[in-house]
Design an enzyme around this catalytic site. Structure first.
Site, PDB file in Angstrom:
ATOM      1  CB  VAL A  28      -1.067  -0.090   1.193  1.00 32.58           C
ATOM      2  CG1 VAL A  28      -2.045  -0.911   1.059  1.00 32.58           C
ATOM      3  CG2 VAL A  28      -0.162  -0.026   2.394  1.00 32.58           C
ATOM      4  NE  ARG A  30       7.019   2.553  -5.738  1.00 38.06           N
ATOM      5  CZ  ARG A  30       6.260   1.867  -6.370  1.00 38.06           C
ATOM      6  NH1 ARG A  30       5.628   0.939  -5.622  1.00 38.06           N
ATOM      7  NH2 ARG A  30       5.916   2.383  -7.622  1.00 38.06           N
ATOM      8  N   GLY A  31       8.363   4.381  -0.179  1.00 39.85           N
ATOM      9  CA  GLY A  31       9.012   5.675  -0.116  1.00 39.85           C
ATOM     10  C   GLY A  31      10.651   5.521   0.184  1.00 39.85           C
ATOM     11  CB  THR A  32      13.062   7.761   1.426  1.00 42.26           C
ATOM     12  OG1 THR A  32      12.253   8.570   2.418  1.00 42.26           O
ATOM     13  CG2 THR A  32      13.302   8.607   0.256  1.00 42.26           C
ATOM     14  N   GLY A  34      11.248   2.604   2.731  1.00 41.73           N
ATOM     15  CA  GLY A  34      10.953   1.127   2.483  1.00 41.73           C
ATOM     16  C   GLY A  34       9.794   0.842   1.750  1.00 41.73           C
ATOM     17  CG  HIS A  35       8.628  -1.793  -0.147  1.00 46.71           C
ATOM     18  ND1 HIS A  35       8.702  -1.167  -1.371  1.00 46.71           N
ATOM     19  CD2 HIS A  35      10.215  -2.256  -0.049  1.00 46.71           C
ATOM     20  CE1 HIS A  35       9.892  -0.949  -2.054  1.00 46.71           C
ATOM     21  NE2 HIS A  35      10.871  -1.801  -1.330  1.00 46.71           N
ATOM     22  CB  VAL A  36       3.711   0.290   4.236  1.00 46.57           C
ATOM     23  CG1 VAL A  36       2.589  -0.108   5.178  1.00 46.57           C
ATOM     24  CG2 VAL A  36       4.695   1.299   4.864  1.00 46.57           C
ATOM     25  CE  LYS A  52       8.357   2.817   8.460  1.00 47.07           C
ATOM     26  NZ  LYS A  52       7.977   4.073   9.339  1.00 47.07           N
ATOM     27  CG  ASP A 151       7.887  15.134   9.848  1.00 49.59           C
ATOM     28  OD1 ASP A 151       7.505  16.169   9.333  1.00 49.59           O
ATOM     29  OD2 ASP A 151       7.996  14.172   9.271  1.00 49.59           O
TER      30      ASP A 151
END
Length: 448
Positions: A28, A30-32, A34-36, A52, A151
């Site tokens: 569902v 992905r980004g810097t 990793g993946h979820v 995650k 954040d």
């Protein structure tokens, strides 16, 4: 040296993600980071989880901090870390969380699109109030335990979908969180630039070395304004620059265009800010004489005499020493007037927001795709400014509710259950007490 046979025994007994969960094809986000994945246990306990997977070999300092904090923090409005899996064969780290179907970034985006297409969205009358109250409750818990989030933004505010925690807010992404009770050196020395661009407090932009929990309160004020208007209040078109210098002219200009230029009498310590000389060189006070928060919010149909606007003013006070605290905000008159905040922000009404879509590895990885699909199920995200989100930079005692045995925060019982008009009646965090049907309104068109 560890005994070899002992290492083999531990490896054989160590639980593996692939043996415990079904998650293949259910990515569902992905980004810097990793993946979820959206996951279910193979023993079919019926619950949905977020897995995650942290990118790279080994574990980063950010992930270490997040894990260490989340193992200690327990509150209904803070995301719950269920378990950590370490895969020694490929050196991957997996974090197991409760799965959140929604987040404020997607919710606000949905309403912005609906408003543009003139399609009303039915939500409870106190939808925004309930969201804000639960955010404040979670942040008050963090601050009471000497934790700065650092954040806060819509993408990191999750909302649970159908299930036992329906409509409950969860604060996520503790990767930038820090303990501030006894720092060995100023936090500004450790992290010169924190908080995603549009939600960054003015004292941060002016290079404050000893910032406080007031930076989280400013970010909550930005989120509150965005919930009321469906637009980011301090939207700056310029991309966040990759620099350790916190000063940013265009972002300050955007704040001053909404709030006006800060007067010395309103913020006496502004002259002590490291970037104050640069500020006075770059800006002319006369350029912002007609800029006020009142005018900005009136354009979005939020009346200056409303209790919502008055609370917003307190959250977005330029001087951090005068900015309201989370505890004071929870006791504000805005939450005392009807309708009261509800533990299920949807109040039993049908949830109008679409569920997260699965993504595949062969899909394009441009900014638009990241914005639409990056997962906030666990707070990890890569958002694009083209979709209304700036690019990411990368213990209070709980007591049981005697009615049903669930854990309810002291603040929630005092500030919701004991509110005027409630006659002290008890509600649990369960959605079973929700009001049905009639208590609804059109999001973005309510006159606060």
């Amino acid at each position: 040296m560890v005994d070899y046979d002992y290492k083999v025994k531990c490896a054989s007994e160590r639980q593996k993600v692939e043996d415990e969960f079904e998650y293949e094809g259910c990515k569902v986000g992905r980004g810097t980071y990793g993946h979820v994945y959206k996951a279910r246990r193979k023993n079919s306990d019926g619950r949905e989880y977020a897995l995650k997977q942290i990118e790279g070999t080994g574990i980063s300092m950010s992930a270490c901090r997040e894990i260490a904090l989340l193992r200690e923090l327990k509150h209904p409005n803070v995301i719950s870390l269920q378990k950590v899996f370490l895969s020694h064969s490929d050196r991957k780290v997996w974090l197991l969380f409760d799965y959140a179907e929604h987040d404020l970034w997607h919710i606000i985006k949905f309403h912005r699109a609906a408003k543009a297409n003139k399609k009303p969205v039915n939500v409870p009358r106190n939808f925004v109030k309930s969201l804000l109250y639960q955010i404040l409750d979670g942040i008050h818990y963090l601050h009471a335990n000497w934790v700065l989030h650092r954040d806060l933004k819509p993408a990191n505010i999750l909302v649970m979908g159908e299930g036992p925690e329906r409509g409950r807010v969860k604060i996520a992404d503790m990767g930038f969180a820090r303990l501030f009770n006894a720092p060995l050196k100023p936090l500004a020395d450790l992290d010169p630039v924190v908080v995603t661009f549009w939600y960054r407090a003015p004292e941060l932009l002016l290079g404050a070395r000893h910032y406080t929990k007031a930076i989280d309160i400013w970010a909550i004020g930005c989120i509150f304004a965005e919930l009321l208007t469906s637009e980011p209040i301090f939207h700056c078109r310029q991309e966040d620059i990759k620099t350790s210098n916190p000063y940013h002219h265009d972002q300050l200009d955007r704040i001053f265009n909404v709030m006006g230029f800060p007067q010395d009498k309103d913020w006496e310590d502004i002259k002590k800010m490291p970037e104050h000389p640069t500020l006075m060189k770059d800006f002319k006070k006369s350029s912002y004489v007609n800029c006020t928060l009142t005018k900005y919010m009136e354009k979005h149909k939020v009346h200056p005499d409303s209790k919502a606007f008055r609370l917003l003013q307190k959250l977005l006070t330029m001087d951090p020493t005068k900015r309201i605290t989370s505890e004071q905000a929870m006791q504000d008159a805005y939450f005392m007037e009807d309708p009261s905040p509800c533990p299920d922000v949807f109040e039993g009404l049908p949830i109008p927001y679409p569920k997260r879509e699965f993504i595949t590895d062969d899909e394009p990885t441009n900014d638009n795709e990241k914005s639409d699909n990056a997962s906030k199920a666990t707070g990890g995200n890569d958002q694009s400014s083209s979709h209304g989100q700036p690019p990411a930079k990368r213990v209070r005692v709980m007591q049981p509710n005697t009615n049903n045995g669930t854990m309810v925060s002291n603040e929630y019982q005092r500030n919701v259950h004991g509110m005027p008009g409630n006659q002290g009646q008890q509600h649990s965090y369960s959605s079973t007490q929700s009001t049905q049907g009639t208590n609804s309104t059109v999001y973005g068109q309510t006159r606060f």
